[in-house]
Design a protein around this motif. Structure first.
Motif, PDB file in Angstrom:
ATOM      1  N   GLU A  52       0.833  -1.204   0.000  1.00 27.57           N
ATOM      2  CA  GLU A  52       0.000   0.000   0.000  1.00 27.57           C
ATOM      3  C   GLU A  52       0.870   1.257   0.000  1.00 27.57           C
ATOM      4  O   GLU A  52       0.496   2.276  -0.569  1.00 27.57           O
ATOM      5  N   GLN A  53       2.036   1.165   0.629  1.00 32.45           N
ATOM      6  CA  GLN A  53       2.919   2.328   0.717  1.00 32.45           C
ATOM      7  C   GLN A  53       3.696   2.561  -0.580  1.00 32.45           C
ATOM      8  O   GLN A  53       4.019   3.698  -0.919  1.00 32.45           O
ATOM      9  N   THR A  54       4.015   1.485  -1.308  1.00 33.10           N
ATOM     10  CA  THR A  54       4.860   1.648  -2.495  1.00 33.10           C
ATOM     11  C   THR A  54       4.089   1.659  -3.808  1.00 33.10           C
ATOM     12  O   THR A  54       4.641   2.051  -4.830  1.00 33.10           O
ATOM     13  N   ALA A  55       2.841   1.222  -3.813  1.00 34.56           N
ATOM     14  CA  ALA A  55       2.056   1.197  -5.050  1.00 34.56           C
ATOM     15  C   ALA A  55       1.970   2.606  -5.640  1.00 34.56           C
ATOM     16  O   ALA A  55       1.613   3.554  -4.950  1.00 34.56           O
ATOM     17  N   LYS A  72       6.676  -6.095   8.339  1.00 37.28           N
ATOM     18  CA  LYS A  72       5.581  -6.362   7.408  1.00 37.28           C
ATOM     19  C   LYS A  72       5.154  -5.122   6.639  1.00 37.28           C
ATOM     20  O   LYS A  72       4.716  -5.208   5.491  1.00 37.28           O
ATOM     21  N   LYS A  73       5.310  -3.956   7.240  1.00 38.13           N
ATOM     22  CA  LYS A  73       4.875  -2.722   6.578  1.00 38.13           C
ATOM     23  C   LYS A  73       5.629  -2.499   5.271  1.00 38.13           C
ATOM     24  O   LYS A  73       5.050  -2.058   4.274  1.00 38.13           O
ATOM     25  N   VAL A  74       6.915  -2.775   5.261  1.00 36.67           N
ATOM     26  CA  VAL A  74       7.715  -2.512   4.057  1.00 36.67           C
ATOM     27  C   VAL A  74       7.976  -3.761   3.235  1.00 36.67           C
ATOM     28  O   VAL A  74       8.417  -3.673   2.102  1.00 36.67           O
ATOM     29  N   ASN A  75       7.693  -4.941   3.810  1.00 39.19           N
ATOM     30  CA  ASN A  75       7.910  -6.186   3.070  1.00 39.19           C
ATOM     31  C   ASN A  75       6.820  -7.179   3.455  1.00 39.19           C
ATOM     32  O   ASN A  75       6.981  -7.967   4.379  1.00 39.19           O
ATOM     33  N   PRO A  76       5.687  -7.160   2.737  1.00 40.43           N
ATOM     34  CA  PRO A  76       4.562  -8.018   3.111  1.00 40.43           C
ATOM     35  C   PRO A  76       4.859  -9.508   2.996  1.00 40.43           C
ATOM     36  O   PRO A  76       4.139 -10.328   3.551  1.00 40.43           O
ATOM     37  N   GLY A 130       5.288  -1.316  13.745  1.00 37.85           N
ATOM     38  CA  GLY A 130       5.676  -1.160  12.349  1.00 37.85           C
ATOM     39  C   GLY A 130       4.795  -0.167  11.616  1.00 37.85           C
ATOM     40  O   GLY A 130       5.281   0.664  10.834  1.00 37.85           O
ATOM     41  N   GLN A 131       3.493  -0.222  11.880  1.00 38.09           N
ATOM     42  CA  GLN A 131       2.570   0.707  11.232  1.00 38.09           C
ATOM     43  C   GLN A 131       2.696   2.123  11.778  1.00 38.09           C
ATOM     44  O   GLN A 131       2.374   3.092  11.088  1.00 38.09           O
ATOM     45  N   MET A 132       3.198   2.250  12.991  1.00 35.74           N
ATOM     46  CA  MET A 132       3.327   3.565  13.615  1.00 35.74           C
ATOM     47  C   MET A 132       4.662   4.235  13.319  1.00 35.74           C
ATOM     48  O   MET A 132       4.835   5.424  13.577  1.00 35.74           O
ATOM     49  N   THR A 133       5.623   3.478  12.788  1.00 36.13           N
ATOM     50  CA  THR A 133       6.989   3.982  12.639  1.00 36.13           C
ATOM     51  C   THR A 133       7.328   4.229  11.177  1.00 36.13           C
ATOM     52  O   THR A 133       7.268   3.311  10.358  1.00 36.13           O
ATOM     53  N   ASP A 134       7.686   5.473  10.863  1.00 35.81           N
ATOM     54  CA  ASP A 134       8.049   5.831   9.494  1.00 35.81           C
ATOM     55  C   ASP A 134       9.561   5.994   9.318  1.00 35.81           C
ATOM     56  O   ASP A 134      10.051   6.017   8.202  1.00 35.81           O
ATOM     57  N   GLY A 180       5.575  -4.583 -10.902  1.00 36.22           N
ATOM     58  CA  GLY A 180       4.748  -3.682 -11.685  1.00 36.22           C
ATOM     59  C   GLY A 180       3.864  -2.846 -10.775  1.00 36.22           C
ATOM     60  O   GLY A 180       3.508  -3.267  -9.670  1.00 36.22           O
ATOM     61  N   GLY A 181       3.525  -1.646 -11.231  1.00 40.14           N
ATOM     62  CA  GLY A 181       2.642  -0.801 -10.447  1.00 40.14           C
ATOM     63  C   GLY A 181       3.341   0.113  -9.464  1.00 40.14           C
ATOM     64  O   GLY A 181       2.687   0.862  -8.736  1.00 40.14           O
ATOM     65  N   LEU A 182       4.676   0.097  -9.430  1.00 40.99           N
ATOM     66  CA  LEU A 182       5.403   1.026  -8.560  1.00 40.99           C
ATOM     67  C   LEU A 182       5.497   2.406  -9.200  1.00 40.99           C
ATOM     68  O   LEU A 182       5.622   3.414  -8.496  1.00 40.99           O
ATOM     69  N   VAL A 183       5.450   2.437 -10.519  1.00 38.88           N
ATOM     70  CA  VAL A 183       5.578   3.684 -11.282  1.00 38.88           C
ATOM     71  C   VAL A 183       4.285   3.918 -12.062  1.00 38.88           C
ATOM     72  O   VAL A 183       3.731   2.986 -12.658  1.00 38.88           O
ATOM     73  N   ASP A 184       3.802   5.138 -12.072  1.00 42.89           N
ATOM     74  CA  ASP A 184       2.644   5.516 -12.883  1.00 42.89           C
ATOM     75  C   ASP A 184       3.077   5.486 -14.349  1.00 42.89           C
ATOM     76  O   ASP A 184       3.769   6.391 -14.827  1.00 42.89           O
TER      77      ASP A 184
END
Length: 531
Positions: free
Chosen positions: A209-212, A378-382, A342-346, A235-239
């Motif tokens: 969701e973060q990289t799409a 998990k946030k950055v690598n599902p 993980g979801q709270m930390t950027d 695919g889908g990382l770049v418009d």
């Protein structure tokens, strides 16, 4: 009786021999995976199933696999396996996440060379009998700045190869520590700094969701005129539409794509544009990579079937059957604690400190720790799992420490996770009640008693009147039902938190409405994989 394994896709003869050498009865039927009817008939005879991507291990197949104990995927992607059905049936799903790293990294480097020197177009022109030497003016890689998004396994290899080409390498990765960046010889930067500096941009992140669509029209506009973009990740990382427009305008000088938003890619905005190199998802397509993953999956499956050892499992912790009965809820809790942080930390995580108290301290701490790390990552690598999570954390320079202590409070046992970043520390604690359900019992040092749901909202605020009303009214106006509501505070008029367990994901307008009240210092939607 010896375990029996079916290989229903094309694996190397060497992989077949590994099973035989280990005393496992193996049937090598490389075309069977394409015949769903026949596979359905015979699958009940086997303890293990070794596959690539042609075999579809569907819920129906798994329901007939009455003796199956393990499915091994030679490769990374497991979309062709119904992992939920496998888990319910007690079947381990394994993959080989590290077998094609070098191959994919080399393909990215090859694509970078190809777009820098316009090799495909020059080759086509020369094959046509033309001699358009002046038409194909390229650029050198030496001395250029390579921007790498995602400096994990594959991205790290690309960084190493690029430094060997005498390129200046800058990297953006939320989990890349400064210490690790220094060892890699790269400059760690934020994405907004990387984009305008990069002569070449290469992506090496999973699609989440973060990289799409992370490289949007706005971010492409931030890049320097004449830059080139390479994507051999997902695919889908770049418009693609936005990139096509930037290529047509001349703002972006070239692109090289191995992956596309829709695959198989029979059409794309990038097709038939000048200086755009495209390949049909060949990142892992080398003889060496295919051989490596085949051998790895054979070794992993043989180890499990003969000794019970588990490696690279996507749906099972590294614990014995006896431990699993007691530890199951605690492993689930550990994952939730890690996932919350993980979801709270950027910011990049520098250290993970885990305190095990009382009953929790007497369990298999390795498994619990792996579950915590996997939750954080998990946030950055599902695709991270309990086996690969510690490896990934180590590679990213994250320090992991654990502490055990005797029962020290009202609970028979609890787990407290603290994450350290450059800017702050963040902690959360939880326990398992007698009903077997994990619960959060402390966040940021504030005591609470919160049931964990699939969809939640976390807020922070000053302890003032009107908070409960604002939360309830806003959720009601947006047709969101609150299943459970937990409040906590340090002291009267001090810092306070709220956790809402809701029946469905909260829509963006509702979150915005909460922010617009001016009552909350933070509003964060959360999601958890609740069993």
């Amino acid at each position: 009786m010896a375990p029996k394994v079916l290989i229903s896709d094309k694996l190397s003869d060497a992989a077949v021999q590994i099973f035989k050498d280990r005393g496992i009865d193996v049937d090598f039927k490389p075309d069977l995976g394409k015949d769903k009817v026949e596979l359905l008939k015979v699958i009940g005879d086997y303890d293990g199933l070794a596959i690539r991507s042609a075999t579809k291990a569907t819920e129906k197949i798994i329901a007939n696999a009455t003796n199956l104990k393990v499915i091994g995927r030679a490769g990374i992607g497991t979309d062709n396996i119904d992992k939920d059905a496998a888990s319910k049936a007690g079947i381990i799903v394994m993959n080989t996440p590290f077998g094609n790293m070098i191959t994919t990294a080399e393909h990215a480097i090859a694509m970078m060379f190809a777009v820098a020197r316009q090799i495909p177009e020059a080759s086509e022109s020369t094959h046509a009998g033309k001699w358009e030497k002046s038409k194909f003016m390229g650029v050198e890689l030496t001395g250029k700045t390579l921007g790498v998004i995602g400096a994990g396994n594959i991205g790290g290899i690309v960084c190493d190869r690029a430094r060997g080409l005498k390129m200046k390498v800058i990297a953006y990765d939320p989990f890349l520590s400064q210490e690790k960046a220094d060892k890699m010889g790269v400059e760690k930067v934020e994405l907004e700094e990387l984009l305008p500096r990069a002569d070449f941009l290469t992506l090496h992140v999973p699609k989440t969701e973060q990289t799409a669509n992370m490289i949007t029209a706005e971010r492409i506009a931030m890049m320097k005129k004449g830059a080139r973009i390479i994507n051999c990740a997902r695919g889908g990382l770049v418009d693609e539409e936005a990139l096509a427009e930037a290529l047509k305008s001349g703002h972006i000088a070239g692109a090289a794509f191995d992956v596309f938003a829709v695959e198989p890619a029979t059409d794309s905005p990038l097709f038939n544009l000048p200086n755009v190199v495209v390949t049909p998802h060949l990142g892992a397509a080398t003889m060496e990579a295919q051989e490596n993953v085949a051998l790895q999956v054979a070794e992993q499956m043989a180890d499990y079937l003969l000794t019970g050892a588990v490696a690279n499992a996507l749906n099972m912790p590294s614990v014995t059957a006896e431990e699993a009965k007691v530890m199951g809820p605690w492993i689930e809790l550990s994952g939730h604690l890690g996932n919350f942080i993980g979801q709270m930390t950027d910011e990049p995580v520098q250290a993970i400190n885990i305190l095990y108290d009382g009953e929790a301290s007497e369990m298999n701490l390795n498994a619990l720790t792996c579950a915590v790390i996997a939750g954080i990552m998990k946030k950055v690598n599902p695709d991270v799992n309990m086996v690969s999570a510690p490896v990934i954390a180590k590679e990213r320079g994250v320090q992991v420490s654990t502490t055990k202590q005797d029962k020290s409070g009202a609970f028979e046992g609890y787990i407290k996770v603290t994450v350290v970043t450059e800017k702050r520390e963040r902690s959360v604690a939880g326990t398992v009640f007698s009903d077997g359900k994990p619960r959060f019992i402390q966040i940021k040092g504030i005591n609470i008693d919160a049931e964990i749901g699939a969809n939640m909202v976390y807020t922070t605020n000053e302890d003032v009147p009107g908070i409960i009303g604002a939360l309830g009214q806003t959720m009601g106006e947006n047709n969101v039902n609150i299943a459970n509501f937990t409040l906590g505070r340090k002291e009267a008029k001090g810092e306070a938190i709220a956790l809402l367990y809701v029946d469905e994901p909260v829509p963006a307008p509702a979150l915005k409405a909460l922010e617009n009240t001016g009552l909350f210092t933070q509003v964060k939607p959360l999601s958890f994989d609740v069993k």
